[in-house]
Design a protein around this motif. Sequence first.
Motif, PDB file in Angstrom:
ATOM      1  N   ALA A  11      -7.622   4.907   4.262  1.00  0.00           N
ATOM      2  CA  ALA A  11      -8.277   3.792   4.535  1.00  0.00           C
ATOM      3  C   ALA A  11      -8.153   2.685   3.200  1.00  0.00           C
ATOM      4  O   ALA A  11      -8.774   1.847   2.782  1.00  0.00           O
ATOM      5  N   ARG A  12      -7.823   3.972   2.221  1.00  0.00           N
ATOM      6  CA  ARG A  12      -8.083   3.318   0.875  1.00  0.00           C
ATOM      7  C   ARG A  12      -7.282   2.245   1.226  1.00  0.00           C
ATOM      8  O   ARG A  12      -7.420   1.021   0.025  1.00  0.00           O
ATOM      9  N   ALA A  13      -5.918   2.298   0.830  1.00  0.00           N
ATOM     10  CA  ALA A  13      -4.637   1.484   0.781  1.00  0.00           C
ATOM     11  C   ALA A  13      -4.438   0.522   1.795  1.00  0.00           C
ATOM     12  O   ALA A  13      -4.578  -0.449   1.666  1.00  0.00           O
ATOM     13  N   LEU A  14      -5.496   0.428   3.231  1.00  0.00           N
ATOM     14  CA  LEU A  14      -5.587   0.033   3.917  1.00  0.00           C
ATOM     15  C   LEU A  14      -6.306  -1.298   3.868  1.00  0.00           C
ATOM     16  O   LEU A  14      -6.572  -2.667   3.454  1.00  0.00           O
ATOM     17  N   LEU A  15      -7.660  -0.431   2.636  1.00  0.00           N
ATOM     18  CA  LEU A  15      -8.587  -1.905   2.156  1.00  0.00           C
ATOM     19  C   LEU A  15      -8.620  -2.961   0.716  1.00  0.00           C
ATOM     20  O   LEU A  15      -8.555  -3.904   0.553  1.00  0.00           O
ATOM     21  N   ALA A  16      -7.373  -2.440   0.322  1.00  0.00           N
ATOM     22  CA  ALA A  16      -6.616  -3.016  -0.269  1.00  0.00           C
ATOM     23  C   ALA A  16      -5.909  -4.232   0.439  1.00  0.00           C
ATOM     24  O   ALA A  16      -4.972  -4.539  -0.950  1.00  0.00           O
ATOM     25  N   SER A  17      -5.893  -4.257   1.190  1.00  0.00           N
ATOM     26  CA  SER A  17      -5.126  -5.547   1.915  1.00  0.00           C
ATOM     27  C   SER A  17      -3.713  -5.464   1.513  1.00  0.00           C
ATOM     28  O   SER A  17      -2.761  -7.023   0.912  1.00  0.00           O
ATOM     29  N   PRO A  18      -3.303  -4.658   2.009  1.00  0.00           N
ATOM     30  CA  PRO A  18      -1.502  -3.975   1.464  1.00  0.00           C
ATOM     31  C   PRO A  18      -0.885  -5.987   2.540  1.00  0.00           C
ATOM     32  O   PRO A  18      -1.392  -5.131   3.965  1.00  0.00           O
ATOM     33  N   ARG A  19       0.319  -5.794   2.335  1.00  0.00           N
ATOM     34  CA  ARG A  19       1.099  -6.504   3.449  1.00  0.00           C
ATOM     35  C   ARG A  19       2.434  -5.990   4.332  1.00  0.00           C
ATOM     36  O   ARG A  19       3.299  -5.958   4.821  1.00  0.00           O
ATOM     37  N   LEU A  20       2.310  -4.371   3.314  1.00  0.00           N
ATOM     38  CA  LEU A  20       3.265  -3.671   4.316  1.00  0.00           C
ATOM     39  C   LEU A  20       2.866  -2.376   3.418  1.00  0.00           C
ATOM     40  O   LEU A  20       1.994  -2.059   2.348  1.00  0.00           O
ATOM     41  N   LEU A  21       2.522  -1.486   4.423  1.00  0.00           N
ATOM     42  CA  LEU A  21       2.266   0.333   4.014  1.00  0.00           C
ATOM     43  C   LEU A  21       3.036   1.802   4.223  1.00  0.00           C
ATOM     44  O   LEU A  21       3.425   1.596   4.855  1.00  0.00           O
ATOM     45  N   LEU A  22       3.648   2.105   2.856  1.00  0.00           N
ATOM     46  CA  LEU A  22       4.142   2.904   2.580  1.00  0.00           C
ATOM     47  C   LEU A  22       3.274   4.480   2.735  1.00  0.00           C
ATOM     48  O   LEU A  22       2.681   4.737   1.909  1.00  0.00           O
ATOM     49  N   LEU A  23       4.233   5.220   3.567  1.00  0.00           N
ATOM     50  CA  LEU A  23       3.408   6.485   4.071  1.00  0.00           C
ATOM     51  C   LEU A  23       5.071   7.466   3.487  1.00  0.00           C
ATOM     52  O   LEU A  23       5.767   7.859   4.274  1.00  0.00           O
ATOM     53  N   CYS A  82     -10.427  -2.911  -3.008  1.00  0.00           N
ATOM     54  CA  CYS A  82     -11.003  -3.994  -2.658  1.00  0.00           C
ATOM     55  C   CYS A  82     -10.798  -5.195  -3.727  1.00  0.00           C
ATOM     56  O   CYS A  82     -11.041  -5.321  -5.327  1.00  0.00           O
ATOM     57  N   LYS A  83     -10.731  -6.157  -3.522  1.00  0.00           N
ATOM     58  CA  LYS A  83     -10.949  -7.553  -4.657  1.00  0.00           C
ATOM     59  C   LYS A  83     -11.694  -8.077  -4.617  1.00  0.00           C
ATOM     60  O   LYS A  83     -12.830  -7.730  -3.913  1.00  0.00           O
ATOM     61  N   PRO A  84     -12.690  -8.808  -5.939  1.00  0.00           N
ATOM     62  CA  PRO A  84     -13.485  -8.447  -6.081  1.00  0.00           C
ATOM     63  C   PRO A  84     -13.551 -10.268  -5.732  1.00  0.00           C
ATOM     64  O   PRO A  84     -13.159 -10.492  -5.117  1.00  0.00           O
ATOM     65  N   GLY A  85     -14.978 -10.612  -4.390  1.00  0.00           N
ATOM     66  CA  GLY A  85     -15.044 -11.646  -4.193  1.00  0.00           C
ATOM     67  C   GLY A  85     -15.544 -11.473  -2.849  1.00  0.00           C
ATOM     68  O   GLY A  85     -15.555 -12.425  -1.663  1.00  0.00           O
ATOM     69  N   GLY A  86     -15.809 -10.217  -2.162  1.00  0.00           N
ATOM     70  CA  GLY A  86     -16.535  -9.799  -1.305  1.00  0.00           C
ATOM     71  C   GLY A  86     -15.422  -9.434   0.046  1.00  0.00           C
ATOM     72  O   GLY A  86     -14.124  -9.204  -0.287  1.00  0.00           O
ATOM     73  N   ALA A  87     -16.139  -9.952   1.184  1.00  0.00           N
ATOM     74  CA  ALA A  87     -14.898  -9.927   2.627  1.00  0.00           C
ATOM     75  C   ALA A  87     -13.885 -11.492   2.651  1.00  0.00           C
ATOM     76  O   ALA A  87     -12.841 -10.900   3.446  1.00  0.00           O
ATOM     77  N   ALA A  88     -14.693 -12.041   1.833  1.00  0.00           N
ATOM     78  CA  ALA A  88     -13.240 -12.985   2.209  1.00  0.00           C
ATOM     79  C   ALA A  88     -11.979 -13.257   1.950  1.00  0.00           C
ATOM     80  O   ALA A  88     -10.933 -13.223   2.755  1.00  0.00           O
ATOM     81  N   GLY A  89     -11.802 -12.485   0.827  1.00  0.00           N
ATOM     82  CA  GLY A  89     -10.434 -12.135   0.266  1.00  0.00           C
ATOM     83  C   GLY A  89     -10.049 -10.727   1.502  1.00  0.00           C
ATOM     84  O   GLY A  89      -8.227 -10.106   0.784  1.00  0.00           O
ATOM     85  N   ARG A  90     -10.283 -10.125   2.419  1.00  0.00           N
ATOM     86  CA  ARG A  90      -9.116  -8.965   2.632  1.00  0.00           C
ATOM     87  C   ARG A  90      -9.367  -9.136   3.643  1.00  0.00           C
ATOM     88  O   ARG A  90      -9.366  -9.863   4.163  1.00  0.00           O
ATOM     89  N   GLY A 134       1.138  -1.057   0.640  1.00  0.00           N
ATOM     90  CA  GLY A 134      -0.795  -0.380   0.273  1.00  0.00           C
ATOM     91  C   GLY A 134       0.574   1.170   0.003  1.00  0.00           C
ATOM     92  O   GLY A 134       2.037   1.088   0.602  1.00  0.00           O
ATOM     93  N   TYR A 135       0.245   2.702   0.036  1.00  0.00           N
ATOM     94  CA  TYR A 135       1.311   3.831  -1.120  1.00  0.00           C
ATOM     95  C   TYR A 135       0.698   4.289  -0.558  1.00  0.00           C
ATOM     96  O   TYR A 135      -1.048   4.940  -1.125  1.00  0.00           O
ATOM     97  N   VAL A 136      -0.051   5.596   0.644  1.00  0.00           N
ATOM     98  CA  VAL A 136       0.526   6.959   0.705  1.00  0.00           C
ATOM     99  C   VAL A 136       0.936   7.773   0.481  1.00  0.00           C
ATOM    100  O   VAL A 136       2.023   8.389   0.818  1.00  0.00           O
ATOM    101  N   PRO A 137       0.504   8.719  -0.619  1.00  0.00           N
ATOM    102  CA  PRO A 137       1.703   9.617  -1.186  1.00  0.00           C
ATOM    103  C   PRO A 137       1.802  10.545  -0.347  1.00  0.00           C
ATOM    104  O   PRO A 137       0.551  11.379   0.332  1.00  0.00           O
ATOM    105  N   GLN A 138       2.619  11.518  -0.511  1.00  0.00           N
ATOM    106  CA  GLN A 138       2.611  12.672   0.735  1.00  0.00           C
ATOM    107  C   GLN A 138       1.362  13.966  -0.446  1.00  0.00           C
ATOM    108  O   GLN A 138       0.653  14.541   0.400  1.00  0.00           O
TER     109      GLN A 138
END
Lengths: 355, 224, 309
Positions: A145-157, A102-110, A80-84
Amino acid sequence: MSLLLKNISLPLESFALGMDVEVRGRVTAVFGPSGAGKTSLLDLIAGLRRAPSAFIQLDDRVLTDTAKHFSVPTHQRGIGYVPQDLALFPHLSVRQNLLYGCKPGGAAGRLFSFDHVIEILEIQPLTSRGVTELSGGEKQRVALARALLASPRLLLLDEPLASLDAPLKAKIIPYLTRIRDEFRIPMLCVTHDRSEALALADEIIVLVNGQVLQTGPVLDVFNRPASADVAAIAGVETLQAGVITDSHEGLATVKIHGATLTALAPATGTREVFVCIRGEDVILQRDAAASSVRNRLPARIMALRPEGALVRVELDAGFPLFALVTRPACAELALREGEPVTALIKTPAIHLVPR
Amino acid sequence: MTLGEWQIVWFTAWVSALSTLVILPFGLALAWALAWRDWPGKSIVETLVSLPLVMPPVATGLILLKLFGRRGAIGGFLHDRLNFDVIFTWRAVLLALSVMSLPLLVRSARVAFEEVNPRLEQIARTLGSGGWRVFFTITVPLAARGIVAGMILAFARALGEFGATIMVAGNIPGKTSTLSLTIFQDVQIGQDSSAFRLLGVSVVLAFAAVWFSEFLLRRKRKTR
Amino acid sequence: MTSERTKDFKPGVFRKAYHLCGRLVPIILKPAADRKIKLETNQPGAADVRASGGILQKLNDMKKTLVCALLLFTVARIQAAEISVFAAASLTDSLKEIAAGYEKTSGDKITFNFAASSTLARQIEEGAPADIFFSADEAKMDGLEKKGLIDTATRKSRLGNALVVVVTADSPLQIRSAGDLTNAAVKQIALADPKAVPAGIYAQAWLTRQQLWPAIEPKIVPTENVRAALAAVESGNVEAGVVYKTDAGISKKVKVAYEVPAGDAPAISYPMAMVKESSQPDAAKKFLNYLDSKEAGDIFKKFGFILRD
């Protein structure tokens, strides 16, 4: 989480970015002055930029290996990336922005449910609005929130608090700490503001002119800068953990290891703080005469270190305290190791950072 | 206006609309490629795409005639293998209109693409979108106004096309007669009143198209 | 003979012009000459100048020659006319050859505008500066005559032509009658636009007489003029075309598949006339006479036209 950044070599405008580090902590700050190549580093990790030489591995997955001409495309990296500038999509509503990754397939993949994320970041009332109607702080939370909802394994800020004013900064930091604590996602924050680094990070990488000068736990690096360059950037001689015991009429009473100081109360009502005192702001006096200064600490001189025209005085005031005085002043007061002095610190000079 | 004249207007309108649709994928692809950084051969492609704008339309028509005629490189293949003729059919009209109006679409779309903040596309990728999804969900919607303005300009250009059309399609009544070809012929044979009626229709159509295109561009500037 | 006359004329004109100059120059240049004398008398050495009135004399001579040359040039231009001939496209090659010969002997210059007779008639109606109109059918000439644009006295119809069906030189198609044009193998037939151009009008008339026009009309590709129809066949983009026999004759890339018998088609006639508004009526009439001559006739015959003298 382990992020390996090895053999990184990326020529930039006036210098080259070169690194060889392993990032382990929950939250790591990449700390350094503006233009040190920090954003380029994030771009490199996210796969938005190519370097002539780089080896990047996240946990057990190799993302970039220039030696083998191998590079995972950005959209498959799960970073995930949250740019300046936040880069919210202006043509989509807040809700559409949030759901974009968000990946299609509903809550399961998230990893995290939609409702959970918007609850933690308190953006439920904003979902139906357009992006341009949001305030600065609201945009920040939506981007997170947008970055988180993409289910990242690492978040860059990238400088998450840079464009916010002080009250807003204080408001956003708890959200970031919540992300750290609730979602347990490893985060890599780029910042040039030491309060941000202090507030968020466990580990810190000091990056100056594209070179890593020091890594390690935040307090260690700030308290024991490995070089004058790092010290200059950290900019703080005395850095201690403290607890606010009382807050009254804008002034707070802080306890550090038994010593008590009066400082300006921080905006939020936190009790646990870091206390930052710059050496230039500590005045030494032989006796405890009355003055306007609220903070008069009896202390003992532990060491004297000449630094050009100044002398760095290491004191024990119940906690390690540093002062910077001129050589003539030192001679005039006949400061010597082991001698008692009184350290005066003006209230506004004590900087409290919530932790 | 007689029925025949209305049929000519209708034919011109639908062939122009079809040509605009036909050039849309090529035009967008070209525009996007040209909006990108430098790549080898970019300046040549840029120039080629602009040629129909600058060259005399009959010259472009002549090149098309030679290419797509039964003895031409492309036309020969089509005729011999697929028994498919282009010259002197409505397909030649479509070809001429497409080639002449493509540069207008590419120019507008390219400018629109260049104005899209690349950061948005990058972030979309970090959110898991592959190249095509980013293009259709981020790039194109943000460039939409410029693209639509380009399409309208292309349509208007197609409506008025003459030089290349007369070269490759002739003016076959009922098959390839467009507005402009018919006006020309009417003047030739002295039917001025019919020519003026069709002229009136042309002016109205062109005016409406250009006005709408300008309107869209103005709206785009306001929201920035 | 006309040519000898013009040769003699020039020297005579020159002499006249020279004497005219001799009279004009002192009148024109007298004030200047006076000024010069005044100037010179006030300066030292003026005596020398006055003595050498010869310099002034030479100056006068030079100016005389210059004015002469100018006058001569204008007169010469007026003498050698330039006439503009608007002629049907099918006459291109024959007329060019005729004009080349005529220009050498007459000193006049002929410029041509070859196009469909309908286009040319329209242009003349709109005021185009034509001196002669040479049409491929009587109807176009009649149209202009009705509008009073033609000098009827000069109108003459001398040439005829025949219609042929042409196919590409390497075509396997066999056209043995008008009916063969309705075969499926003949997908498209190029004709000069039957709505306006004489060649197309003749062709349509022919096919109508054979009662084949409704069947053949959907296959027609109308072209701007008869040479364009020929070019369409040459390019291979149509299977066949109907053009004049004279057009088929000049092209190596087509062959005549069928010659329309004289009785099947309407009579083809090429009227020529002087345009009333001509700025060179004398020269135009002279050329028209030449077009009516035996030399011109021979050239027309060479190209395949039918002479109806």
